[in-house]
Design a protein around this motif. Structure first.
Motif, PDB file in Angstrom:
ATOM      1  N   LEU A 110      36.887  25.772  38.056  1.00 36.77           N
ATOM      2  CA  LEU A 110      37.594  24.809  38.892  1.00 36.77           C
ATOM      3  C   LEU A 110      39.094  24.982  38.706  1.00 36.77           C
ATOM      4  O   LEU A 110      39.556  25.204  37.588  1.00 36.77           O
ATOM      5  CB  LEU A 110      37.199  23.382  38.490  1.00 36.77           C
ATOM      6  CG  LEU A 110      37.585  22.227  39.409  1.00 36.77           C
ATOM      7  CD1 LEU A 110      36.875  22.342  40.757  1.00 36.77           C
ATOM      8  CD2 LEU A 110      37.252  20.884  38.758  1.00 36.77           C
TER       9      LEU A 110
ATOM     10  N   ASN B  89      27.691  20.292  36.494  1.00 41.51           N
ATOM     11  CA  ASN B  89      27.666  19.842  37.891  1.00 41.51           C
ATOM     12  C   ASN B  89      28.132  18.398  38.005  1.00 41.51           C
ATOM     13  O   ASN B  89      28.869  18.036  38.935  1.00 41.51           O
ATOM     14  CB  ASN B  89      26.260  19.999  38.472  1.00 41.51           C
ATOM     15  CG  ASN B  89      25.864  21.454  38.651  1.00 41.51           C
ATOM     16  OD1 ASN B  89      26.719  22.338  38.641  1.00 41.51           O
ATOM     17  ND2 ASN B  89      24.580  21.718  38.815  1.00 41.51           N
TER      18      ASN B  89
ATOM     19  N   VAL C 169      32.039  18.393  37.641  1.00 40.00           N
ATOM     20  CA  VAL C 169      32.774  18.835  38.834  1.00 40.00           C
ATOM     21  C   VAL C 169      32.697  17.777  39.930  1.00 40.00           C
ATOM     22  O   VAL C 169      33.698  17.466  40.585  1.00 40.00           O
ATOM     23  CB  VAL C 169      32.241  20.199  39.318  1.00 40.00           C
ATOM     24  CG1 VAL C 169      32.889  20.593  40.643  1.00 40.00           C
ATOM     25  CG2 VAL C 169      32.511  21.278  38.269  1.00 40.00           C
ATOM     26  N   SER C 170      31.516  17.213  40.141  1.00 40.92           N
ATOM     27  CA  SER C 170      31.385  16.150  41.151  1.00 40.92           C
ATOM     28  C   SER C 170      32.231  14.940  40.782  1.00 40.92           C
ATOM     29  O   SER C 170      32.888  14.336  41.644  1.00 40.92           O
ATOM     30  CB  SER C 170      29.914  15.726  41.276  1.00 40.92           C
ATOM     31  OG  SER C 170      29.134  16.762  41.829  1.00 40.92           O
TER      32      SER C 170
ATOM     33  N   TRP D  10      34.968  14.912  39.081  1.00 38.16           N
ATOM     34  CA  TRP D  10      36.373  15.251  39.328  1.00 38.16           C
ATOM     35  C   TRP D  10      36.761  14.932  40.767  1.00 38.16           C
ATOM     36  O   TRP D  10      37.780  14.273  41.027  1.00 38.16           O
ATOM     37  CB  TRP D  10      36.617  16.725  39.018  1.00 38.16           C
ATOM     38  CG  TRP D  10      37.965  17.227  39.448  1.00 38.16           C
ATOM     39  CD1 TRP D  10      38.284  17.803  40.638  1.00 38.16           C
ATOM     40  CD2 TRP D  10      39.194  17.163  38.701  1.00 38.16           C
ATOM     41  NE1 TRP D  10      39.623  18.113  40.687  1.00 38.16           N
ATOM     42  CE2 TRP D  10      40.206  17.736  39.514  1.00 38.16           C
ATOM     43  CE3 TRP D  10      39.526  16.699  37.429  1.00 38.16           C
ATOM     44  CZ2 TRP D  10      41.527  17.842  39.082  1.00 38.16           C
ATOM     45  CZ3 TRP D  10      40.840  16.799  37.009  1.00 38.16           C
ATOM     46  CH2 TRP D  10      41.830  17.365  37.831  1.00 38.16           C
TER      47      TRP D  10
ATOM     48  N   GLN E 181      38.405  20.147  47.461  1.00 38.51           N
ATOM     49  CA  GLN E 181      37.232  21.015  47.409  1.00 38.51           C
ATOM     50  C   GLN E 181      37.390  22.251  48.287  1.00 38.51           C
ATOM     51  O   GLN E 181      37.033  23.359  47.874  1.00 38.51           O
ATOM     52  CB  GLN E 181      35.980  20.239  47.841  1.00 38.51           C
ATOM     53  CG  GLN E 181      35.319  19.501  46.687  1.00 38.51           C
ATOM     54  CD  GLN E 181      34.088  18.747  47.133  1.00 38.51           C
ATOM     55  OE1 GLN E 181      34.195  17.716  47.797  1.00 38.51           O
ATOM     56  NE2 GLN E 181      32.933  19.220  46.762  1.00 38.51           N
TER      57      GLN E 181
ATOM     58  N   ASN F 116      39.741  24.672  46.702  1.00 37.62           N
ATOM     59  CA  ASN F 116      39.077  25.280  45.554  1.00 37.62           C
ATOM     60  C   ASN F 116      38.112  26.379  45.999  1.00 37.62           C
ATOM     61  O   ASN F 116      38.005  27.419  45.345  1.00 37.62           O
ATOM     62  CB  ASN F 116      38.336  24.227  44.727  1.00 37.62           C
ATOM     63  CG  ASN F 116      39.063  23.869  43.438  1.00 37.62           C
ATOM     64  OD1 ASN F 116      39.028  24.608  42.460  1.00 37.62           O
ATOM     65  ND2 ASN F 116      39.759  22.738  43.473  1.00 37.62           N
TER      66      ASN F 116
ATOM     67  N   LEU G  75      31.063  24.531  41.553  1.00 37.73           N
ATOM     68  CA  LEU G  75      31.829  24.042  42.706  1.00 37.73           C
ATOM     69  C   LEU G  75      30.940  23.969  43.931  1.00 37.73           C
ATOM     70  O   LEU G  75      30.952  22.974  44.682  1.00 37.73           O
ATOM     71  CB  LEU G  75      33.022  24.952  42.965  1.00 37.73           C
ATOM     72  CG  LEU G  75      33.822  24.709  44.251  1.00 37.73           C
ATOM     73  CD1 LEU G  75      34.492  23.340  44.207  1.00 37.73           C
ATOM     74  CD2 LEU G  75      34.853  25.809  44.452  1.00 37.73           C
TER      75      LEU G  75
ATOM     76  N   ALA H  39      28.513  21.058  43.905  1.00 35.92           N
ATOM     77  CA  ALA H  39      29.075  19.691  43.939  1.00 35.92           C
ATOM     78  C   ALA H  39      28.951  19.111  45.346  1.00 35.92           C
ATOM     79  O   ALA H  39      29.254  19.775  46.341  1.00 35.92           O
ATOM     80  CB  ALA H  39      30.539  19.721  43.528  1.00 35.92           C
TER      81      ALA H  39
END
Length: 334
Positions: free
Chosen positions: A112, A235, A238-239, A241, A282, A285, A328, A331
């Protein structure tokens, strides 16, 4: 000689002991049939505005604190040391720090991009210094990290100076303010939240990361073996975040109030500090980490070449092994 009452008491103790033993045996049998709880994922962080959404996610209960733990360190040097020693499975680092690790530890992909510095990394000087060229012959405090060395080297390069033209004073970030106020240095290579506090105290801005756009990138790295062993936790991380970032956009003042505490600044100062970083969403990214030619790979190659030229990196790392976008892509949308 034991009385009848003492005999009854002994009998009672034996019955209690028997029940306790049976309860312990039952607990052991049940525990043997119960699936083990997920292993803890430990993420090392230092103080920096771009990392605060992780703590916001924890504060808002987006992170499952039972399986994901944020571990606070006083500096990036301590984060890197703990990562090397295996005390943590993941870390928030600058891209140049990740490249340094990569040359000795191949299996530490970036999962990320957290932020891109755009003014938050600085060289601040005493008011008698008018520009960056005037640090020649002066005492410059800098943390003994890849980032500190990189910012200083890029500033010297632009000022047409060499490291030999200044007097380098090695300083942990915790000593930056003290050294400045006690006149132990003429200038200091630092970052938020120290930047905000020293500017407030009258320091002069001599150089900042807007002069090297896109070169200071903060990333989240994870050990390769942890990607599978901690897949669900990663997972979730990241979600969480991206959910925290969505909350920051819709509730900026409450989010700033929550995040400013750890940084030691006011909510207004924290929001101002955030203007010095750009946090990719997202979609950005995805562009940075995926595709035939991920944008971060090109940035990393340019950065590695610059670091080798300035002798901050011994050899070119295998940049192609740097990225893993699976968390990523897994997510969901916030």
């Amino acid at each position: 000689m034991l009385s009848a009452s003492s005999g009854k008491y002994s009998s009672f103790i034996m019955r209690r002991a028997g029940r306790t033993l049976r309860a312990l045996l039952a607990a052991l049998i049940v525990s043997g049939c119960t699936p083990e709880s997920p292993a803890l994922l430990r993420i090392g962080t230092s103080v920096w505005p771009g990392y605060e959404p992780l703590y916001l996610a924890r504060d808002l209960n987006y992170l499952d604190s039972g399986v994901v733990r944020l571990v606070e360190y006083p500096s990036a040097s301590e984060v890197m040391r703990s990562f090397r020693n295996g005390a943590i499975e993941a870390a928030t680092l600058t891209l140049d720090e990740a490249l340094l690790l990569l040359q000795n530890y191949a299996d530490i992909p970036v999962i990320l991009v957290l932020d891109v510095s755009h003014g938050a990394d600085v060289i601040l000087g005493k008011p008698y210094l008018k520009n960056i060229q005037e640090i020649a012959g002066r005492r410059v405090g800098v943390e003994n990290t890849a980032l500190g060395a990189f910012v200083l080297s890029r500033a010297l390069q632009q000022a047409k100076l060499s490291r030999g033209d200044i007097r380098v004073v090695s300083l942990p970030v915790s000593d930056h303010e003290r050294a400045y106020h006690e006149d132990a240095v003429d200038a200091v290579v630092t970052f938020e939240p120290v930047r905000t506090r020293l500017l407030k105290a009258g320091a002069r801005l001599l150089f900042d990361s807007t002069q090297i756009p896109g070169e200071i990138v903060d990333v989240l790295v994870v050990r390769r073996d942890a990607l599978d062993a901690h897949a669900s936790q990663i997972n979730n991380l990241v979600s969480a975040w991206f959910h925290a970032m969505a909350y920051l956009r819709t509730h900026p003042h409450d989010a700033a109030r929550r995040m400013a505490k750890r940084e030691g600044v006011s909510s207004a100062e924290f929001l101002d500090a955030l203007r010095g970083v750009r946090i990719p969403d997202q979609e950005e990214n995805r562009r940075l980490l995926t595709g035939n030619s991920p944008l971060l790979v090109e940035s990393a190659r340019k950065l590695a070449a610059s670091m080798i030229e300035q002798r901050l990196l011994q050899k070119e790392a295998d940049i192609s092994a740097l990225l893993d976008a699976r968390p990523l892509l897994a997510a969901g949308r916030p």
